[in-house]
Design an enzyme around this catalytic site. Structure first.
Site, PDB file in Angstrom:
ATOM      1  N   TYR A  15     -13.348   1.567   8.964  1.00 44.54           N
ATOM      2  CA  TYR A  15     -13.028   1.239   7.570  1.00 44.54           C
ATOM      3  C   TYR A  15     -13.072  -0.251   7.270  1.00 44.54           C
ATOM      4  CZ  TYR A  15     -11.229   5.997   7.731  1.00 44.54           C
ATOM      5  OH  TYR A  15     -11.106   7.350   7.888  1.00 44.54           O
ATOM      6  N   HIS A  20     -12.290  -0.001  -0.005  1.00 44.52           N
ATOM      7  CA  HIS A  20     -10.850   0.275  -0.005  1.00 44.52           C
ATOM      8  C   HIS A  20     -10.071  -0.774   0.785  1.00 44.52           C
ATOM      9  CE1 HIS A  20      -8.429   3.221  -1.869  1.00 44.52           C
ATOM     10  NE2 HIS A  20      -8.279   4.092  -0.893  1.00 44.52           N
ATOM     11  N   PHE A  66      -2.553   3.935   7.011  1.00 43.22           N
ATOM     12  CA  PHE A  66      -3.622   4.360   6.124  1.00 43.22           C
ATOM     13  C   PHE A  66      -3.147   4.187   4.679  1.00 43.22           C
ATOM     14  CE2 PHE A  66      -5.052   6.136  10.057  1.00 43.22           C
ATOM     15  CZ  PHE A  66      -6.423   5.919  10.020  1.00 43.22           C
ATOM     16  N   ASN A  68      -2.957   5.745   1.772  1.00 43.16           N
ATOM     17  CA  ASN A  68      -2.130   6.630   0.958  1.00 43.16           C
ATOM     18  C   ASN A  68      -0.678   6.719   1.408  1.00 43.16           C
ATOM     19  OD1 ASN A  68      -4.551   7.024  -0.300  1.00 43.16           O
ATOM     20  ND2 ASN A  68      -4.754   9.171   0.236  1.00 43.16           N
ATOM     21  N   ASN A 114      -3.745   5.122  -4.866  1.00 45.18           N
ATOM     22  CA  ASN A 114      -2.790   5.876  -4.051  1.00 45.18           C
ATOM     23  C   ASN A 114      -1.920   5.013  -3.142  1.00 45.18           C
ATOM     24  OD1 ASN A 114      -3.342   8.424  -5.105  1.00 45.18           O
ATOM     25  ND2 ASN A 114      -5.119   8.669  -3.775  1.00 45.18           N
TER      26      ASN A 114
END
Length: 188
Positions: A15, A20, A66, A68, A114
């Site tokens: 990631y 994000h 993470f 969320n 989120n």
């Protein structure tokens, strides 16, 4: 007074360069400019760096939960270090702004982000500062999930990097003067 700046993102190489992770990227640059290194704080599920700026303690935090679930890391850190949510600033990606555009806000809803939603839920307040770094909307036919978990194409990479630089400049200005409203007036 102690301040905390949190960068939101997802942990892991997979990631690292995704849209994000704009919050992580901006926080990494800020840590580099402040010459501090992150250390894993397992009880807090985070990478944490600390320093003093103008005589005030500053914590830089990258939750490892993470995106969320970011609030699960942020809320216990605020409590442990006795930091008021008004002294919390969260840097994150923003779908609703064009790539590279930086917007600062003092409070408000999650706007569908989120990670912010999780911070609001776990901290129990919407009254914390945000630095939103634009990643733009998905191109036609692409889902939001695929968009935020993809990297920037060549035409947007430089614009996105400029946004990260502007976000870091805003945070340095804020740390120098301690006034988020003044920082908003200058950078919005």
């Amino acid at each position: 007074m102690t301040k905390m700046i949190v960068g939101l993102g997802n942990p892991g190489d997979k990631y690292e360069k995704t849209k994000h992770n704009m919050g992580f990227m901006a926080l990494d640059l800020l840590a580099n400019e402040l010459n501090v290194d992150f250390k894993e704080e397992k009880p807090f599920m985070s990478l944490v760096a600390s320093t003093f700026v103008n005589g005030e303690k500053l914590f830089l935090v990258k939750p490892l939960t993470f995106m969320n679930e970011s609030g699960r890391a942020v809320a216990p850190l605020l409590k442990y270090y006795n930091i008021d949510e008004a002294d919390l600033t969260v840097m994150h990606d923003d779908l609703d702004s064009p790539v590279g555009r930086v917007r600062l806000r003092q409070k408000g809803s999650s706007g569908g982000q989120n990670g912010i939603k999780s911070v609001i839920t776990h901290v129990g307040s919407q009254t914390f500062n945000r630095v939103k770094i634009g990643i733009g909307r998905p191109k036609h036919g692409m889902t939001v999930v695929n968009h935020v978990l993809s990297g920037f194409d060549n035409e947007d990479k430089e614009i996105a990097q400029d946004g990260i630089f502007k976000a870091v400049d805003a945070m340095k200005f804020y740390l120098e003067n301690g006034d988020f409203q003044k920082t908003m007036n200058k950078f919005n």
